[in-house]
Write a protein that holds these residues in place. Structure first.
Motif: not given
Lengths: 499, 310
Positions: A338-343, A352-355, A379-380, A407-410
């Motif tokens: 929740x802090x590093x991988x996603x907002x 998803x768009x962050x990647x 799709x993810x 996250x892993x999917x992204x």
């Protein structure tokens, strides 16, 4: 004197969830009891009720047939109930002695004498004058235990005590607990680790989703039967076919990587050297705080290092940022979801768009191409089994397991050559862990590589082809997973030597 | 130029006198911050103390009532802060800034009727020894009781924090309010008391300014001293003895630049006036280089709201 502790019809309801649903249990001193359950099963709530931190909505607690009113932690202390919390309840900047005297009514001299006696009796050795932040996790736990023992407790509750300990420290703890039990201290041991229950305890109570599922003697149980009770379904065991593809093509090579931090609470890295071939999984074991997070940040480009120290498919990439590294087909799954991988406050599709890749066309002339991102997100969600169909949902409302899948999917949907993940199953329930493990094995089967930094030894042994241990910022030699045992890893994790 | 040692003694005395309000306010704020509360309202609490002390002195004619009234005024205004941040869990920084703006405004409003009225003489102690020893006498003797209290306060604060049980509890709350709460310590009560104590000391610092240092009321007379006091707490790495040193540096530069202006040193006045602030900031930066030391002694929970979930 024997102690009898009885929990009678205890219920605690939080908005949207019943943490404890009409729980009744009885404990007798001289035995070690396990309270087993997955994350969120309600075991922590129950022990917090026993230690006076949480007040139950309904139900009563009896100690030796007398009703107990536990309205604050002080009440629990007064009634000789001691508790060692999962996240230590210590004051990091105060000295060990100051930590111990703060809730004691005795004079400093008497207390010191008492502490020395306890340390002698149980073979603890801790310097009382150093600040607690200089202690190892095992020593901190001993301070917590001493704090309880000072009060001659009748009941000692241990909440997930081994999550921060090495294999050796765990065995030491078990010896101490058995000694306490012989001295008629009633011990309640909270955990989700089945092996420990089988090794240490006499009786086991299993909780699931706030309900008590079963109470039984350990000698009538085995790991499989307990797992089934804990999860509520039969679990298939996952086994990796080791090195199904033997490739000698080197994908990433790290050479003489050094990192000196300005921050005193970070770990410096010294002379890190390793390489990973295509289709391989390199596991990096270690107790948390030994440089894993620094290593992850350097590998992912959050911390820029020397250009030549990291070579990825024949390019030197040490000075590239995470975005640029992703273009070379690297993917990252950080520890803190929740802090590093996603907002957390942003919607699923926005996360998803962050990647963002050049090729993914998420943005046109500086404008967001929402349709394209949403399509991609859907799709993810379907490919990676994320249990929601609302991509407008804010990601903070996803459960840990679903968020991790997202996250892993992204990261994987672009089929990267290398996935670097850091404690990918931390805090997840068994079902989600199984899914993530299967996914990781699948990546290896597709001749893609993984660097798995994890504090979970079982996970590493299950998934890795090669294993190394990080201790105080130094990497041990890289061993083939077949020749490693959890005992050997434990020694290396504690800073010892093998062979 | 003949250097008269008595003259140097007088300069040192005036440096010490100008350091008094800084020491008082910083030592008060230090206790507040050690409990994990960041109160940026020091300037506001000081100026409320200044106007309350002065007004009470004029209205009642009693210095004792005036001094204690100023402290009480500091306590009252800090109660607002404590209620907001501890009971209503508002943000420390925003609330503290609001407190300062509020304090400056309300003091100006009350103070309108007191502008231009001369203050009273404040009794000084050991007056008869004032000329007994050259150089030393003016430094040691002939000061107000608040002056002596201020120079004892850093040592008392140090003793309190290191040697007493309550001091230990204050430090523990600042280190980890969650652990403290689980140990049965009433975190909110400890923080309330620390905030109120800080308020009392800031009130006293203000009263010193308007009743003893320059016995009159001038709007905005604290002139940023509250902010310097806040900086000193950080600069001292939450160590009361270092606050004393820092306050003397700042006070010293303030006085020396006055004398330089008087002597006619050919440096622009604006630069000289800015000198103490600049040097204090530079010293702050230099000393803060040791990030390890700062982080070890920073109250870990500083400025963070504490919720107790039940």
């Amino acid at each position: 004197m024997n102690t009898n502790l009885k929990i009678s019809n205890v219920t605690k309801i939080y908005p949207g969830c019943i943490a404890n649903d009409n729980i009744s249990l009885e404990f007798e001193s001289g035995k070690i009891y396990a309270l087993l359950g997955e994350n969120g099963a309600g075991k922590s709530t129950l022990v917090k009720i026993l230690s006076g931190v949480i007040i139950p909505d309904e139900g009563e607690i009896f100690l030796n047939k007398n009703i107990l009113k536990l309205n604050s932690p002080i009440d629990a202390k007064k009634n000789d109930i001691g508790m060692v919390f999962q996240h230590f309840n210590l004051f990091e900047t105060l000295s060990v002695f100051e930590n111990l005297i703060i809730d004691s009514e005795e004079t400093p001299e008497n207390l010191k004498e008492k502490i020395q006696l306890i340390m002698k009796k149980y073979n603890f050795s801790i310097n009382l004058d150093v600040p607690v932040l200089n202690l190892s996790a095992g020593q901190k736990q001993k301070v917590e235990i001493i704090r309880c023992l000072i009060r001659n407790p009748k009941v000692l509750i241990m909440d997930e005590p081994t999550s921060v300990l090495t294999e050796q420290e765990t065995s030491e703890l078990f010896l101490s607990l058995k000694k306490f039990s012989e001295e008629k201290i009633l011990i309640i041991y909270i955990t989700h680790k089945l092996k420990e229950v089988m090794k240490l305890c006499d009786e086991v109570a299993v909780m699931r989703r706030g309900k008590l599922v079963s109470v039984s003697k350990i000698k009538d149980e085995n790991i499989e039967s307990l797992a089934t009770k804990m999860v509520g379904q039969n679990l298939k065991t996952i086994k990796k076919k080791k090195s199904s593809i033997s490739s000698s093509e080197q994908l990433i090579k790290v050479t003489d990587l050094n990192f000196t931090s300005e921050d005193p609470f970070e770990t410096n890295l010294e002379n890190i050297n390793f390489s990973v071939n295509r289709g391989e999984c390199l596991g990096i074991a270690g107790i948390s705080g030994n440089g894993q997070s620094e290593l992850f940040q350097i590998l992912s480009g959050e911390i820029i290092s020397d250009k030549n120290s990291i070579k990825f498919s024949n390019n030197f990439i040490g000075d590239l940022n995470p975005q640029e590294r992703r273009e070379y087909l690297m993917a990252f799954s950080p520890e803190d979801r929740l802090e590093q991988a996603a907002i957390p406050q942003m919607k699923i599709f926005e996360n998803v768009a962050l990647n963002n890749f050049k090729s993914s066309n998420f943005f046109n002339n500086g404008l967001i191409n929402e349709n394209r991102i949403k399509e991609h997100s859907k799709k993810i969600i379907s490919d990676f089994n994320v249990n929601t169909d609302n991509i407008e949902l804010k990601s903070q409302f996803l459960s840990g397991g679903n968020l991790q899948k997202l996250i892993i999917g992204r990261e994987l949907i672009t089929s990267p050559d290398l996935l670097i993940c850091f404690n990918p199953t931390w805090g997840l329930d068994v079902g989600a862990i199984n899914y993530i493990h299967e996914t990781l094995i699948k990546i290896n089967d597709q001749n893609k590589s993984i660097i798995l930094i994890s504090t979970d030894t079982d996970e590493l042994l299950k998934l890795s082809d090669k294993i190394s241990v990080i201790h105080k910022g130094k990497l041990s030699k890289i061993m083939s997973a077949d020749e490693v045992t959890s005992e050997k890893l434990g020694i290396l994790m504690g800073g010892g030597e093998i062979d | 130029m003949i250097v008269d040692i008595n003259f140097i003694g007088l300069i040192i005395t005036s440096i010490m006198a100008s350091a008094v309000p800084l020491i008082l306010a910083s030592c008060g704020e230090l206790i507040t911050e050690r409990s994990g509360v960041l109160n940026l309202g020091v300037e506001g609490m000081m100026i409320i103390g200044a106007i309350s002390g002065f007004a009470l002195m004029i209205v009642t004619g009693s210095l004792v009532i005036a001094v204690f009234g100023a402290m009480l005024a500091g306590v009252l205004i800090s109660t607002i802060f404590a209620f907001l941040t501890q009971t209503l869990i508002t943000n420390h920084v925003a609330t503290g800034l609001a407190l300062t703006i509020f304090g400056i405004g309300i003091s100006a409003m009350i103070g309108k009727n007191f502008v231009g009225i001369p203050g009273k003489d404040f009794p000084i102690l050991f007056e008869s020894f004032k000329d007994a020893i050259p150089f030393l006498s003016p430094i040691l003797f002939g000061h107000s009781i608040v002056f002596y209290f201020a120079f004892a306060l850093p040592f008392l604060t140090n003793y309190f924090l290191k040697k007493t049980k309550i001091g230990l509890i204050v430090r523990a709350v600042g280190d980890s309010p969650d652990s403290a709460s689980n140990q049965g310590i009433n975190v909110r009560l400890v923080r309330y008391l620390c905030i109120l104590y800080g308020g009392a000391m800031c009130g006293l610092a203000g009263a010193y300014l308007s009743m003893i240092y320059t016995p009159q009321w001038i709007e905005n007379m604290t002139g940023g001293r509250g902010w310097i006091a806040l900086a000193l707490v950080v600069f001292s790495t939450w160590n009361p003895i270092k606050i004393l040193v820092g306050a003397m540096i700042f006070g010293g530069l303030t006085i020396i630049q006055f004398h330089m202006q008087a002597v006619g040193v050919r440096i622009p006045v604006q630069f000289l006036t800015a000198l103490p602030y600049i040097v204090t900031i530079i010293v702050l930066v230099v000393i803060s280089r040791d990030s390890r030391k700062i982080r070890l002694s920073t109250p870990s929970s500083l400025g963070k709201s504490f919720y107790k979930d039940n």
